[in-house]
Design a protein around this motif. Structure first.
Motif, PDB file in Angstrom:
ATOM      1  N   GLN A  64     105.623  79.159  86.731  1.00  0.00           N
ATOM      2  CA  GLN A  64     105.636  79.010  88.987  1.00  0.00           C
ATOM      3  C   GLN A  64     106.624  78.347  89.660  1.00  0.00           C
ATOM      4  O   GLN A  64     106.866  78.457  90.295  1.00  0.00           O
ATOM      5  CB  GLN A  64     104.959  78.503  89.472  1.00  0.00           C
ATOM      6  CG  GLN A  64     103.217  79.079  88.731  1.00  0.00           C
ATOM      7  CD  GLN A  64     102.073  78.507  88.967  1.00  0.00           C
ATOM      8  OE1 GLN A  64     101.550  77.300  89.914  1.00  0.00           O
ATOM      9  NE2 GLN A  64     100.385  79.163  88.871  1.00  0.00           N
ATOM     10  N   LEU A 113     107.142  85.306  88.265  1.00  0.00           N
ATOM     11  CA  LEU A 113     106.963  84.376  87.907  1.00  0.00           C
ATOM     12  C   LEU A 113     106.199  83.305  88.749  1.00  0.00           C
ATOM     13  O   LEU A 113     106.071  82.591  87.954  1.00  0.00           O
ATOM     14  CB  LEU A 113     107.955  83.751  87.672  1.00  0.00           C
ATOM     15  CG  LEU A 113     109.550  83.732  86.627  1.00  0.00           C
ATOM     16  CD1 LEU A 113     110.719  83.809  87.304  1.00  0.00           C
ATOM     17  CD2 LEU A 113     108.877  83.882  85.254  1.00  0.00           C
ATOM     18  N   ALA A 114     106.159  83.179  89.861  1.00  0.00           N
ATOM     19  CA  ALA A 114     105.619  82.860  91.442  1.00  0.00           C
ATOM     20  C   ALA A 114     103.671  82.399  90.459  1.00  0.00           C
ATOM     21  O   ALA A 114     102.915  81.860  91.092  1.00  0.00           O
ATOM     22  CB  ALA A 114     106.040  82.560  92.256  1.00  0.00           C
ATOM     23  N   ALA A 163     110.874  87.024  90.271  1.00  0.00           N
ATOM     24  CA  ALA A 163     110.224  85.999  91.467  1.00  0.00           C
ATOM     25  C   ALA A 163     108.970  85.124  91.040  1.00  0.00           C
ATOM     26  O   ALA A 163     108.107  84.854  91.119  1.00  0.00           O
ATOM     27  CB  ALA A 163     111.479  85.383  92.373  1.00  0.00           C
ATOM     28  N   GLY A 194     109.417  80.180  89.540  1.00  0.00           N
ATOM     29  CA  GLY A 194     109.129  81.260  90.311  1.00  0.00           C
ATOM     30  C   GLY A 194     109.427  80.822  91.389  1.00  0.00           C
ATOM     31  O   GLY A 194     110.467  81.637  92.816  1.00  0.00           O
ATOM     32  N   ALA A 207     111.872  85.086  83.962  1.00  0.00           N
ATOM     33  CA  ALA A 207     110.931  86.642  83.998  1.00  0.00           C
ATOM     34  C   ALA A 207     111.531  87.379  82.738  1.00  0.00           C
ATOM     35  O   ALA A 207     109.993  87.719  82.149  1.00  0.00           O
ATOM     36  CB  ALA A 207     111.392  87.430  84.851  1.00  0.00           C
TER      37      ALA A 207
END
Length: 156
Positions: free
Chosen positions: A99, A90-91, A87, A102, A138
């Protein structure tokens, strides 16, 4: 319930008593307290003809500790840590669509940690579906970064 789960863990600390077996050890490991302040527990433990009751821990982490021991709990916590890493990965992406996944994954993990204090079932599909989305997003994003191609739009 949690104290009983911990008492089971103390006697079966490495591997636990096996998934789903908390109920079979409940009577033996109950603390020596009067049951009248807890009518729910008193009702579940009082035998009645034609009725069989199952009692659960009412919390994911105490249940894992009692039923799978320290090894099972450590494995599951490692899994959650890996999902948190996905997470965060991804963020921190540059793509807004990535994003989103994420942020959604981070929110899901926070919600799971809060809700895990009131349920103890692994058969709830909501968490597994979202955990699958986090890990799949991811994986797709990492695969697209590794091939040096344009970012794959994982939201479609």
């Amino acid at each position: 319930y949690w104290e009983t789960a911990y008492r089971i863990y103390e006697d079966h600390s490495l591997f636990g008593v096996g998934l789903g077996n908390f109920t079979y050890y409940l009577d033996e490991y109950l603390p020596d307290y009067p049951l009248h302040p807890t009518p729910e527990l008193l009702t579940k433990l009082t035998p009645e003809e034609g009725r069989s009751q199952l009692s659960t821990v009412k919390g994911v982490f105490p249940r894992l500790l009692a039923e799978t021991g320290i090894l099972g709990l450590a494995t599951f916590l490692g899994f959650l840590l890996a999902l948190a890493g996905c997470a965060i990965f991804l963020a921190k992406a540059k793509d807004v669509d990535v994003q989103f996944w994420g942020q959604a994954g981070t929110l899901e993990l926070i919600v799971f940690l809060v809700v895990s204090f009131s349920f103890d079932s692994f058969s709830v599909p909501n968490m597994w579906v979202v955990f699958g989305f986090i890990s799949a997003a991811a994986h797709i994003y990492r695969s697209s970064k590794g091939s040096h191609s344009e970012a794959v739009n994982i939201s479609s």
